[in-house]
Design a protein around this motif. Structure first.
Motif, PDB file in Angstrom:
ATOM      1  N   LEU A 297       0.857  -1.180   0.000  1.00 38.69           N
ATOM      2  CA  LEU A 297       0.000   0.000   0.000  1.00 38.69           C
ATOM      3  C   LEU A 297       0.893   1.229   0.000  1.00 38.69           C
ATOM      4  O   LEU A 297       1.918   1.260   0.704  1.00 38.69           O
ATOM      5  N   THR A 298       0.539   2.238  -0.759  1.00 39.40           N
ATOM      6  CA  THR A 298       1.370   3.437  -0.843  1.00 39.40           C
ATOM      7  C   THR A 298       0.923   4.484   0.180  1.00 39.40           C
ATOM      8  O   THR A 298      -0.233   4.507   0.603  1.00 39.40           O
ATOM      9  N   TYR A 299       1.869   5.336   0.555  1.00 41.15           N
ATOM     10  CA  TYR A 299       1.562   6.448   1.451  1.00 41.15           C
ATOM     11  C   TYR A 299       2.628   7.516   1.266  1.00 41.15           C
ATOM     12  O   TYR A 299       3.721   7.255   0.730  1.00 41.15           O
TER      13      TYR A 299
ATOM     14  N   ALA B 188       4.112   0.505   2.101  1.00 40.42           N
ATOM     15  CA  ALA B 188       4.019  -0.375   3.259  1.00 40.42           C
ATOM     16  C   ALA B 188       3.835  -1.798   2.741  1.00 40.42           C
ATOM     17  O   ALA B 188       3.043  -2.035   1.822  1.00 40.42           O
ATOM     18  N   ARG B 189       4.576  -2.738   3.324  1.00 40.09           N
ATOM     19  CA  ARG B 189       4.544  -4.128   2.853  1.00 40.09           C
ATOM     20  C   ARG B 189       3.709  -4.995   3.786  1.00 40.09           C
ATOM     21  O   ARG B 189       3.850  -4.926   5.008  1.00 40.09           O
ATOM     22  N   ARG B 190       2.857  -5.819   3.200  1.00 41.80           N
ATOM     23  CA  ARG B 190       2.047  -6.732   4.005  1.00 41.80           C
ATOM     24  C   ARG B 190       2.909  -7.873   4.523  1.00 41.80           C
ATOM     25  O   ARG B 190       3.607  -8.535   3.768  1.00 41.80           O
TER      26      ARG B 190
ATOM     27  N   ALA C 236      -4.957  -7.793   8.777  1.00 42.79           N
ATOM     28  CA  ALA C 236      -3.660  -7.995   8.140  1.00 42.79           C
ATOM     29  C   ALA C 236      -2.676  -7.023   8.779  1.00 42.79           C
ATOM     30  O   ALA C 236      -3.074  -5.955   9.266  1.00 42.79           O
ATOM     31  N   THR C 237      -1.414  -7.391   8.796  1.00 41.34           N
ATOM     32  CA  THR C 237      -0.388  -6.526   9.388  1.00 41.34           C
ATOM     33  C   THR C 237       0.598  -6.081   8.323  1.00 41.34           C
ATOM     34  O   THR C 237       1.047  -6.882   7.490  1.00 41.34           O
ATOM     35  N   TYR C 238       0.904  -4.782   8.368  1.00 40.28           N
ATOM     36  CA  TYR C 238       1.829  -4.165   7.403  1.00 40.28           C
ATOM     37  C   TYR C 238       3.020  -3.567   8.141  1.00 40.28           C
ATOM     38  O   TYR C 238       2.941  -3.237   9.333  1.00 40.28           O
TER      39      TYR C 238
ATOM     40  N   LEU D 231      -3.359   4.188   4.685  1.00 39.96           N
ATOM     41  CA  LEU D 231      -3.491   2.762   4.375  1.00 39.96           C
ATOM     42  C   LEU D 231      -4.958   2.340   4.493  1.00 39.96           C
ATOM     43  O   LEU D 231      -5.498   1.646   3.621  1.00 39.96           O
ATOM     44  N   ALA D 232      -5.595   2.779   5.589  1.00 45.10           N
ATOM     45  CA  ALA D 232      -7.010   2.446   5.792  1.00 45.10           C
ATOM     46  C   ALA D 232      -7.875   3.041   4.695  1.00 45.10           C
ATOM     47  O   ALA D 232      -8.828   2.411   4.218  1.00 45.10           O
TER      48      ALA D 232
END
Length: 239
Positions: free
Chosen positions: A69-71, A81-83, A115-117, A216-217
């Motif tokens: 996910l980008t931020y 951000a990597r899962r 899920a955790t990133y 991310l959310a």
């Protein structure tokens, strides 16, 4: 005489037969029109709402929780951000703190996916949760049970994965949280530092350390509720 007396009865019978035939033809035409017409705007709206509400159980996990996910970083650049992993458990009770259970149950919570990133610098751990409800009104009712101002307790429980850099992320290490409603869903985050330090041991925190978690959310919420063109012939649509 007898034959002449039957004519009125025959006329009435013929008229009734004609009327029945006309009624049957009208009914058949109405039924055909109902079967062949396209869905009304209200039917499309209801079908779309129902399809969105079932995405949590019909979509593959990678569509709800992408691998990255980008931020925007504090310096202004775009980071990813990597899962790290996805929980195989989705009970509303196991994914949230005890103080939320009554409110979630009353609102009809169906499941909480987690899920955790890990952020790009591998210093912040973020657990993202998607709580599914029957409709938007139920989700809005559940949102009121969460603390305002970014407090992580009561809230989504931390999800750590042994053997990874997230394995020290515990409930005591939760330092920041977000919650937002997205249609029939609540998308929640809870975040802490990879070293597992308890929130009570942290001094004054830089405001931007955990600010990216809401981005991310937001991406997950947008994907879950993005409008889709109705396809009444497809299995997941009920028009």
């Amino acid at each position: 005489m007898g034959e002449r007396r039957t004519w009125p009865a025959l006329a009435i019978a013929s008229a009734l037969t004609l009327i029945c035939a006309i009624v049957a033809a009208v009914a058949a035409n109405a039924a055909l029109a109902e079967l062949t017409r396209g869905p009304s705007p209200e039917e499309v709206r209801q079908a779309t709402a129902a399809e969105v509400a079932r995405r949590w159980e019909r979509w593959p996990v990678g569509r709800i929780f992408p691998a990255t996910l980008t931020y925007n970083s504090e310096q202004g650049g775009v980071e990813r951000a990597r899962r790290v992993g996805v929980s195989s458990r989705y009970g509303c009770r196991t994914a949230t703190d005890t103080r939320l259970h009554k409110a979630l149950r009353a609102a009809g919570c169906r499941a909480v996916l987690r899920a955790t990133y890990l952020d790009a610098l591998q210093g912040v751990v973020v657990t993202v949760g998607v709580a599914a409800f029957p409709d938007a009104r139920s989700a809005a009712a559940a949102e009121h049970a969460f603390p305002r101002g970014g407090g992580p307790v009561p809230g989504l429980r931390a999800l750590a994965f042994p053997g990874t850099v997230t394995d020290r992320f515990s409930q005591a290490g939760r330092q920041a949280a977000t919650v937002r409603q997205a249609g029939p869903y609540l998308v929640m985050t809870t975040a802490g530092q990879v070293d597992g330090r308890p929130a009570r041991a942290v001094g004054r925190q830089r405001p931007g350390v955990f600010s990216f978690t809401d981005a991310l959310a937001g991406q997950i919420a947008s994907t879950l509720t993005a409008p889709a063109a109705p396809d009444c012939a497809a299995e997941e649509w009920r028009c």
